[in-house]
Design a protein around this motif. Structure first.
Motif, short mmCIF file in Angstrom:
data_model
loop_
_atom_site.label_atom_id
_atom_site.label_comp_id
_atom_site.label_asym_id
_atom_site.label_seq_id
_atom_site.Cartn_x
_atom_site.Cartn_y
_atom_site.Cartn_z
N GLU A 23 0.94 -1.66 0.41
CA GLU A 23 -0.02 0.05 0.10
C GLU A 23 0.60 1.17 -0.06
O GLU A 23 0.96 2.38 -0.81
N LYS A 24 1.98 1.33 0.59
CA LYS A 24 2.97 2.66 1.29
C LYS A 24 3.73 2.14 1.45
O LYS A 24 4.42 0.59 2.00
N LEU A 25 4.72 2.97 1.73
CA LEU A 25 5.86 3.10 2.17
C LEU A 25 5.92 4.32 3.78
O LEU A 25 5.24 4.82 3.58
N VAL A 26 7.00 2.81 4.47
CA VAL A 26 6.45 4.03 6.20
C VAL A 26 7.85 3.39 6.19
O VAL A 26 9.06 3.82 5.94
N TYR A 108 12.53 9.21 -8.45
CA TYR A 108 12.94 10.93 -7.32
C TYR A 108 11.93 11.28 -6.04
O TYR A 108 11.98 11.49 -5.69
N GLU A 109 11.00 11.69 -7.31
CA GLU A 109 9.67 12.37 -7.35
C GLU A 109 8.72 12.28 -5.98
O GLU A 109 8.44 11.84 -5.20
N GLU A 110 8.70 10.35 -6.17
CA GLU A 110 8.04 9.46 -5.50
C GLU A 110 8.72 9.51 -3.89
O GLU A 110 8.33 9.51 -2.78
N GLN A 111 10.16 9.44 -4.01
CA GLN A 111 11.27 9.38 -2.68
C GLN A 111 10.80 10.34 -1.62
O GLN A 111 10.66 10.08 -1.16
N LEU A 112 10.75 11.90 -2.71
CA LEU A 112 10.67 13.01 -2.32
C LEU A 112 9.46 12.89 -0.90
O LEU A 112 9.17 13.35 0.24
N LYS A 113 8.26 12.91 -1.94
CA LYS A 113 6.42 12.73 -1.40
C LYS A 113 6.52 11.74 -0.19
O LYS A 113 5.85 11.67 0.60
N THR A 114 7.12 10.57 -0.56
CA THR A 114 7.58 9.83 1.39
C THR A 114 7.69 10.33 2.15
O THR A 114 7.44 9.55 3.03
N LYS A 115 8.96 10.76 2.29
CA LYS A 115 9.83 11.43 3.50
C LYS A 115 9.04 11.99 3.91
O LYS A 115 8.31 11.88 4.78
N GLU A 116 8.54 13.48 2.84
CA GLU A 116 7.49 14.39 3.29
C GLU A 116 6.44 13.40 4.40
O GLU A 116 5.84 13.66 5.29
N THR A 117 5.89 12.82 3.75
CA THR A 117 4.66 11.87 4.49
C THR A 117 5.09 11.15 5.62
O THR A 117 4.46 11.10 6.73
N GLN A 118 6.26 10.68 5.65
CA GLN A 118 6.80 10.10 7.06
C GLN A 118 7.12 11.06 7.79
O GLN A 118 6.75 10.88 8.65
N VAL A 119 7.92 12.08 7.51
CA VAL A 119 7.81 13.33 8.55
C VAL A 119 6.29 13.26 9.28
O VAL A 119 6.66 13.06 10.96
N LYS A 120 5.51 13.12 8.11
CA LYS A 120 4.17 14.20 8.71
C LYS A 120 3.13 13.22 9.63
O LYS A 120 3.54 13.15 11.08
N GLU A 121 3.44 12.08 8.98
CA GLU A 121 3.26 10.62 10.55
C GLU A 121 3.95 10.67 11.44
O GLU A 121 3.08 10.17 12.74
N LYS A 135 6.60 21.03 6.04
CA LYS A 135 6.49 21.39 3.97
C LYS A 135 7.66 21.24 3.03
O LYS A 135 7.94 19.71 3.85
N PRO A 136 7.89 20.59 2.08
CA PRO A 136 7.94 19.74 0.96
C PRO A 136 9.31 19.47 0.97
O PRO A 136 10.20 20.14 1.56
N ILE A 137 10.23 18.71 0.80
CA ILE A 137 11.28 17.84 0.98
C ILE A 137 11.51 18.95 -0.08
O ILE A 137 11.38 18.40 -1.32
N LEU A 138 13.06 19.33 0.75
CA LEU A 138 14.03 20.19 -0.85
C LEU A 138 14.63 18.84 -1.44
O LEU A 138 15.21 17.88 -1.31
N ALA A 139 14.52 19.26 -2.81
CA ALA A 139 14.63 18.02 -4.31
C ALA A 139 16.36 18.05 -4.23
O ALA A 139 17.15 19.74 -4.02
N SER A 140 17.34 17.19 -4.24
CA SER A 140 18.82 17.63 -4.43
C SER A 140 19.10 17.89 -6.18
O SER A 140 18.04 17.10 -6.95
N PRO A 141 19.60 19.07 -6.58
CA PRO A 141 19.75 18.61 -8.16
C PRO A 141 20.63 17.91 -8.49
O PRO A 141 20.39 17.19 -9.86
N GLU A 142 21.03 16.86 -7.92
CA GLU A 142 21.95 15.88 -8.74
C GLU A 142 21.37 14.61 -7.56
O GLU A 142 22.13 13.72 -6.18
N PRO A 143 20.49 14.19 -7.39
CA PRO A 143 20.19 12.48 -6.19
C PRO A 143 21.54 11.47 -6.60
O PRO A 143 21.29 11.00 -5.32
N PHE A 144 22.16 11.77 -7.32
CA PHE A 144 22.73 10.55 -7.16
C PHE A 144 24.29 10.84 -7.28
O PHE A 144 24.67 12.18 -7.72
#
Length: 145
Positions: A23-26, A108-121, A135-144
């Motif tokens: 269902e989701k990542l925790v 990467y977009e889903e990783q950022l959304k997941t991290k934001e959700t995890q902080v809130k939860e 606030k939304p997780i700040l994206a890195s200009p280079e995720p790797f």
């Protein structure tokens, strides 16, 4: 793969094989699925995947499990950059893989959304802070690299 017999959810044992939908990542990077009312935490699983998992630990309110076969891939899955990352093909063929990275196969977009959700939860559940604005997780200009 020979599946162990599946028992009623309260009678599940280590080694039992279940088919679940993630269902989701925790927090901690685990995938969350349900088997009846029982929560199933799955290592190296992505939301939307349909997987066969083997129970590795049984607790009163949940079980821990590992992926044995990916029956349907997540729509959020991408090809990982690292050739040693555990891809669906490697898992299904039971080939050895590195366990160092969790989400190279998740956009990467889903990783950022997941991290934001995890902080809130986490703030809501552990901190008991209702209706918190995160606030939304700040994206890195280079995720790797």
């Amino acid at each position: 793969m020979q599946a162990a017999p599946v028992h009623h959810q309260n009678a599940l044992r280590r080694g039992d094989v279940l088919e679940v939908t993630i269902e989701k990542l925790v927090l901690g990077g685990l995938g969350l699925a349900k088997h009846g009312e029982l929560r199933v935490f799955v290592e190296r699983a992505l939301p939307g995947q349909v997987v066969k998992v083997m129970v590795t630990q049984k607790k009163p309110q949940y079980v821990m499990a590992e992926v044995k076969e990916i029956l349907k891939e997540s729509p959020m899955a991408i090809k990982p950059k690292c050739p040693y990352f555990a891809t669906s093909k490697m898992i299904n063929e039971q080939k050895a893989s590195c366990g160092g990275c969790l989400w190279q196969n998740l956009t990467y977009e889903e990783q950022l959304k997941t991290k934001e959700t995890q902080v809130k939860e986490t703030l809501q559940r552990i901190g008991r802070i209702a209706d918190i604005q995160v606030k939304p997780i700040l994206a890195s200009p280079e995720p790797f690299y």
